[in-house]
Design a protein around this motif. Structure first.
Motif, PDB file in Angstrom:
ATOM      1  N   GLU A 114     -91.916 -27.394  26.572  1.00  0.00           N
ATOM      2  CA  GLU A 114     -92.857 -28.331  27.153  1.00  0.00           C
ATOM      3  C   GLU A 114     -94.258 -27.911  26.699  1.00  0.00           C
ATOM      4  OE1 GLU A 114     -91.261 -30.430  31.054  1.00  0.00           O
ATOM      5  OE2 GLU A 114     -91.789 -28.338  31.442  1.00  0.00           O
ATOM      6  N   PRO A 115     -95.180 -28.878  26.563  1.00  0.00           N
ATOM      7  CA  PRO A 115     -96.499 -28.556  25.982  1.00  0.00           C
ATOM      8  C   PRO A 115     -97.216 -27.383  26.631  1.00  0.00           C
ATOM      9  CG  PRO A 115     -96.233 -30.929  26.154  1.00  0.00           C
ATOM     10  CD  PRO A 115     -95.034 -30.322  26.836  1.00  0.00           C
ATOM     11  N   GLN A 116     -97.118 -27.261  27.967  1.00  0.00           N
ATOM     12  CA  GLN A 116     -97.846 -26.194  28.655  1.00  0.00           C
ATOM     13  C   GLN A 116     -97.288 -24.808  28.367  1.00  0.00           C
ATOM     14  OE1 GLN A 116     -95.947 -28.582  30.027  1.00  0.00           O
ATOM     15  NE2 GLN A 116     -95.357 -28.118  32.142  1.00  0.00           N
ATOM     16  N   PHE A 117     -96.097 -24.739  27.760  1.00  0.00           N
ATOM     17  CA  PHE A 117     -95.490 -23.448  27.436  1.00  0.00           C
ATOM     18  C   PHE A 117     -95.408 -23.210  25.924  1.00  0.00           C
ATOM     19  CE2 PHE A 117     -93.510 -24.936  31.450  1.00  0.00           C
ATOM     20  CZ  PHE A 117     -94.119 -24.027  32.297  1.00  0.00           C
ATOM     21  N   ALA A 118     -96.118 -24.033  25.171  1.00  0.00           N
ATOM     22  CA  ALA A 118     -96.057 -23.929  23.711  1.00  0.00           C
ATOM     23  C   ALA A 118     -96.589 -22.582  23.216  1.00  0.00           C
ATOM     24  CB  ALA A 118     -96.821 -25.076  23.069  1.00  0.00           C
ATOM     25  N   ASP A 119     -97.679 -22.100  23.826  1.00  0.00           N
ATOM     26  CA  ASP A 119     -98.245 -20.816  23.390  1.00  0.00           C
ATOM     27  C   ASP A 119     -97.273 -19.675  23.653  1.00  0.00           C
ATOM     28  OD1 ASP A 119    -100.516 -22.045  22.517  1.00  0.00           O
ATOM     29  OD2 ASP A 119    -101.732 -21.536  24.280  1.00  0.00           O
ATOM     30  N   ILE A 120     -96.659 -19.676  24.839  1.00  0.00           N
ATOM     31  CA  ILE A 120     -95.685 -18.627  25.169  1.00  0.00           C
ATOM     32  C   ILE A 120     -94.509 -18.695  24.209  1.00  0.00           C
ATOM     33  CG2 ILE A 120     -94.028 -17.853  26.912  1.00  0.00           C
ATOM     34  CD1 ILE A 120     -96.014 -18.794  29.044  1.00  0.00           C
ATOM     35  N   GLY A 121     -94.019 -19.918  23.967  1.00  0.00           N
ATOM     36  CA  GLY A 121     -92.899 -20.083  23.044  1.00  0.00           C
ATOM     37  C   GLY A 121     -93.236 -19.601  21.645  1.00  0.00           C
ATOM     38  N   GLY A 122     -94.458 -19.887  21.212  1.00  0.00           N
ATOM     39  CA  GLY A 122     -94.875 -19.461  19.885  1.00  0.00           C
ATOM     40  C   GLY A 122     -94.965 -17.953  19.770  1.00  0.00           C
ATOM     41  N   GLN A 123     -95.553 -17.312  20.793  1.00  0.00           N
ATOM     42  CA  GLN A 123     -95.656 -15.855  20.777  1.00  0.00           C
ATOM     43  C   GLN A 123     -94.283 -15.196  20.832  1.00  0.00           C
ATOM     44  OE1 GLN A 123     -98.649 -14.179  23.586  1.00  0.00           O
ATOM     45  NE2 GLN A 123     -99.315 -16.293  23.861  1.00  0.00           N
ATOM     46  N   ALA A 124     -93.427 -15.752  21.691  1.00  0.00           N
ATOM     47  CA  ALA A 124     -92.119 -15.135  21.895  1.00  0.00           C
ATOM     48  C   ALA A 124     -91.205 -15.276  20.687  1.00  0.00           C
ATOM     49  CB  ALA A 124     -91.438 -15.748  23.123  1.00  0.00           C
ATOM     50  N   SER A 125     -91.366 -16.337  19.926  1.00  0.00           N
ATOM     51  CA  SER A 125     -90.473 -16.585  18.790  1.00  0.00           C
ATOM     52  C   SER A 125     -91.046 -16.111  17.455  1.00  0.00           C
ATOM     53  CB  SER A 125     -90.145 -18.079  18.694  1.00  0.00           C
ATOM     54  OG  SER A 125     -91.318 -18.852  18.525  1.00  0.00           O
ATOM     55  N   GLU A 126     -92.272 -15.626  17.472  1.00  0.00           N
ATOM     56  CA  GLU A 126     -92.914 -15.200  16.217  1.00  0.00           C
ATOM     57  C   GLU A 126     -92.100 -14.109  15.519  1.00  0.00           C
ATOM     58  OE1 GLU A 126     -97.251 -13.600  14.562  1.00  0.00           O
ATOM     59  OE2 GLU A 126     -96.913 -13.906  16.715  1.00  0.00           O
ATOM     60  N   GLY A 127     -91.760 -14.351  14.286  1.00  0.00           N
ATOM     61  CA  GLY A 127     -91.061 -13.359  13.481  1.00  0.00           C
ATOM     62  C   GLY A 127     -89.559 -13.292  13.697  1.00  0.00           C
ATOM     63  N   LEU A 128     -89.003 -14.103  14.574  1.00  0.00           N
ATOM     64  CA  LEU A 128     -87.551 -14.088  14.789  1.00  0.00           C
ATOM     65  C   LEU A 128     -86.858 -14.791  13.628  1.00  0.00           C
ATOM     66  CD1 LEU A 128     -87.186 -14.888  18.615  1.00  0.00           C
ATOM     67  CD2 LEU A 128     -87.179 -12.658  17.476  1.00  0.00           C
ATOM     68  N   GLU A 129     -85.975 -14.077  12.964  1.00  0.00           N
ATOM     69  CA  GLU A 129     -85.328 -14.618  11.775  1.00  0.00           C
ATOM     70  C   GLU A 129     -84.459 -15.830  12.074  1.00  0.00           C
ATOM     71  OE1 GLU A 129     -83.199 -11.610   9.686  1.00  0.00           O
ATOM     72  OE2 GLU A 129     -84.970 -10.350   9.350  1.00  0.00           O
ATOM     73  N   SER A 130     -83.869 -15.848  13.255  1.00  0.00           N
ATOM     74  CA  SER A 130     -82.953 -16.948  13.570  1.00  0.00           C
ATOM     75  C   SER A 130     -83.676 -18.260  13.841  1.00  0.00           C
ATOM     76  CB  SER A 130     -82.111 -16.592  14.804  1.00  0.00           C
ATOM     77  OG  SER A 130     -82.948 -16.458  15.949  1.00  0.00           O
ATOM     78  N   MET A 131     -84.934 -18.183  14.298  1.00  0.00           N
ATOM     79  CA  MET A 131     -85.644 -19.372  14.746  1.00  0.00           C
ATOM     80  C   MET A 131     -86.090 -20.236  13.567  1.00  0.00           C
ATOM     81  SD  MET A 131     -86.539 -20.953  17.493  1.00  0.00           S
ATOM     82  CE  MET A 131     -86.339 -19.655  18.709  1.00  0.00           C
ATOM     83  N   ARG A 132     -85.476 -21.410  13.448  1.00  0.00           N
ATOM     84  CA  ARG A 132     -85.804 -22.317  12.340  1.00  0.00           C
ATOM     85  C   ARG A 132     -86.694 -23.482  12.771  1.00  0.00           C
ATOM     86  NH1 ARG A 132     -80.138 -21.739  11.674  1.00  0.00           N
ATOM     87  NH2 ARG A 132     -79.665 -23.963  11.833  1.00  0.00           N
ATOM     88  N   HIS A 133     -86.653 -23.837  14.046  1.00  0.00           N
ATOM     89  CA  HIS A 133     -87.410 -24.993  14.511  1.00  0.00           C
ATOM     90  C   HIS A 133     -88.037 -24.688  15.872  1.00  0.00           C
ATOM     91  CE1 HIS A 133     -85.319 -27.301  11.395  1.00  0.00           C
ATOM     92  NE2 HIS A 133     -84.183 -26.820  11.879  1.00  0.00           N
ATOM     93  N   LEU A 134     -89.346 -24.831  15.966  1.00  0.00           N
ATOM     94  CA  LEU A 134     -90.061 -24.732  17.238  1.00  0.00           C
ATOM     95  C   LEU A 134     -90.691 -26.091  17.491  1.00  0.00           C
ATOM     96  CD1 LEU A 134     -91.242 -23.237  19.661  1.00  0.00           C
ATOM     97  CD2 LEU A 134     -93.090 -22.418  18.190  1.00  0.00           C
ATOM     98  N   LEU A 135     -90.207 -26.791  18.511  1.00  0.00           N
ATOM     99  CA  LEU A 135     -90.601 -28.172  18.754  1.00  0.00           C
ATOM    100  C   LEU A 135     -91.263 -28.310  20.121  1.00  0.00           C
ATOM    101  CD1 LEU A 135     -87.293 -29.862  17.540  1.00  0.00           C
ATOM    102  CD2 LEU A 135     -89.363 -29.454  16.210  1.00  0.00           C
ATOM    103  N   ILE A 136     -92.245 -29.181  20.195  1.00  0.00           N
ATOM    104  CA  ILE A 136     -92.946 -29.445  21.442  1.00  0.00           C
ATOM    105  C   ILE A 136     -92.449 -30.778  21.993  1.00  0.00           C
ATOM    106  CG2 ILE A 136     -95.183 -29.613  22.580  1.00  0.00           C
ATOM    107  CD1 ILE A 136     -94.585 -26.939  21.104  1.00  0.00           C
TER     108      ILE A 136
END
Length: 520
Positions: A114-136
């Motif tokens: 959800e938009p209000q958690f986009a920053d947290i999601g971005g920080q938490a997923s940064e550099g994770l090899e498995s993560m291919r798509h981060l969507l808002i």
């Protein structure tokens, strides 16, 4: 015979299709700003599933949701089922390191925030090899879905994981309990065929989904609404006003933890609310004082049913039915009730042998509700579910002559605060490392609002003084605020047994003297 009459409800995908044929214009999802009919939900879930497959997501992969309760979450859950994927909702109150741990553990290939958690999601997923798509969620997500080719969907497998919920563990790390379609749907026909009328929901009913979807009390309640073809009234998060508004909107069934019930019935609006639409209030996840239960029954006027279960059992497997609820109180109201139809429950000793009625042991249960596994944790899975399919709950109890289960205490040291499960080891790991703390032990102490509150008992390092506020702040930087200690006790030495193990019970007992510390 109509084509719709041959449809079955064996999984999320087929259930929505069943109702899209039988009652296509009935409302499936209602989040207060948007309503989605069963026909629309069927079409949306199919579009999403084909887009996920077309984007290259493979059967068995994990996708994740970081947000509050929302229509979109449930559409994604149904789509995941159809695409052969497993959806892992992440608690929106978690700290960035906790979110990252779950994303890393799942190996999630896609995260919807959800938009209000986009920053947290971005920080938490940064550099994770498995993560291919981060969507808002919203237009970015909609555009991404529209831009994917329509992929082919796999054959349905009711034993394949579809929902992965994270539950705290005594090692300090959360564990991913994998639930499949069979877990969520296999027992429903048995209940329908039983004489338990209170658990049967009609199409014209409306189920409130207000507990967090990262818990079985949120996601599980939603799937029950779908199975029965009724309206799921989805609210982003709990508040007394949201509950009272939902009753005015015609909600007939709800599940609330005792803390939430207390807030609702003590709200100034409660006395003037028309409670007549409400049929059944289900409650559980923490002990409830008899005085509060009486107040709720008098104020709300509905039938009440205590629910006992856990994430690993897809929620409720034991229930205290409405007929055992007496406003004057009775012995059975101290119990967790009886096993549901199709569920086996027994009380066992440390060797796994069933003990006589009236004898305290550990609750073990066997039914189609028991989880598939703990994700990527075969040792813990084998420790929890034995080769014969019996799942050990970690709760100590006895069973009376009539089969009612009376829970006495927790075999493990879990703390339940406001319906949230907190394990001492997880909090201890967060406190340990503070520059002034030599040792720490975490206990649950009574709290009139939350049931239990988290307390840390610490021993200072030689020559150091401990500032309680500093310890609390240190912990809150590392774990979610609801898990962090509310108070700190400072002692000179930890009580230990002969083997050196810290005696948490010795630390805890003074706070519980004169109270019934029982699990609801």
């Amino acid at each position: 015979m109509l084509a719709s009459e041959s449809l079955e409800r064996t999984d999320l995908g087929s259930t929505i299709r069943y109702w899209s044929h039988r009652t296509p214009d009935s409302i499936a999802l209602d989040d207060g700003s948007e309503t989605i009919s069963y026909r629309q939900l069927d079409a949306l879930a199919d579009d999403y599933a084909r887009a996920l497959a077309g984007a290259g997501l493979q059967t068995g992969e994990r996708i994740a949701w970081l947000g509050k309760n929302a229509n979109l979450y449930f559409v994604l859950l149904i789509a995941a089922s159809r695409a052969g994927l497993t959806l892992a909702p992440v608690g929106w109150r978690l700290a960035v390191p906790e979110v990252r741990y779950i994303l890393q553990d799942t190996g999630a290939a896609l995260l919807v925030c959800e938009p209000q958690f986009a920053d947290i999601g971005g920080q938490a997923s940064e550099g994770l090899e498995s993560m291919r798509h981060l969507l808002i969620a919203g237009e970015p997500f909609d555009d991404w879905i529209a831009g994917q080719p329509a992929g082919d969907l796999p054959e349905t497998d009711d034993g394949r994981g579809v929902l992965q919920l994270y539950t705290s563990g005594t090692t300090g790390h959360t564990k991913g309990a994998v639930l499949c379609n069979r877990n969520m749907f296999a027992l429903r026909p048995v209940i329908e065929a039983s004489d338990i009328d209170w658990y049967k929901i009609e199409q014209q009913d409306a189920m409130l989904v207000i507990m967090p979807v990262a818990h079985i009390a949120g996601s599980g309640v939603g799937t029950i609404a779908f199975y029965n073809g009724c309206r799921a009234v989805v609210r982003a998060e709990f508040s007394p006003d949201a509950v009272l508004d939902s009753v005015a909107d015609g909600v007939t069934h709800m599940f609330l933890v005792p803390t939430a019930l207390q807030m609702v019935v003590n709200h100034p609006r409660a006395a003037s609310t028309d409670w007549s639409p409400l049929k059944l209030v289900m409650y559980g996840a923490a002990p409830i004082p008899l005085a509060l239960l009486k107040q709720c029954m008098e104020t709300m006027g509905a039938e009440f049913c205590q629910q006992y279960g856990m994430t690993e059992t897809t929620g409720t497997f034991c229930a205290l039915p409405p007929e055992d609820h007496d406003p004057a109180g009775n012995e059975r109201m101290r119990s967790a009730g009886l096993p549901l139809p199709g569920v086996e429950v027994r009380i066992v000793d440390a060797a796994g042998n069933e003990v006589p009625r009236g004898t305290i042991g550990e609750i073990a249960t066997r039914s189609p509700l028991n989880m598939v596994e703990y994700w990527r944790n075969p040792d813990k899975t084998r420790e929890t579910v034995n080769a014969d399919g019996w799942l050990l709950t970690g709760d100590a109890a006895y069973m009376d002559a009539d089969g009612y289960v009376f829970i006495q205490d927790r075999v493990k040291d879990m703390i339940i605060t406001g319906g949230e499960n907190v394990y001492p080891a997880e909090v201890e790991n967060a406190v340990f490392g503070h520059p002034d703390v030599l040792e720490v032990a975490v206990i649950g102490v009574p709290d009139d609002t939350w049931g239990e509150a988290v307390k840390a008992v610490v021993v200072p390092k030689p020559g150091h003084e401990v500032d309680p506020a500093s310890v609390i702040a240190w912990a809150r930087e590392r774990i979610a605020p609801f898990k962090a200690p509310k108070t700190i006790d400072i002692i000179a030495e930890m009580p230990r047994n002969a083997t050196g193990k810290i005696l948490r019970r010795t630390l805890r007992d003074p706070y519980w003297q004169g109270r019934e510390r029982q699990v609801g």
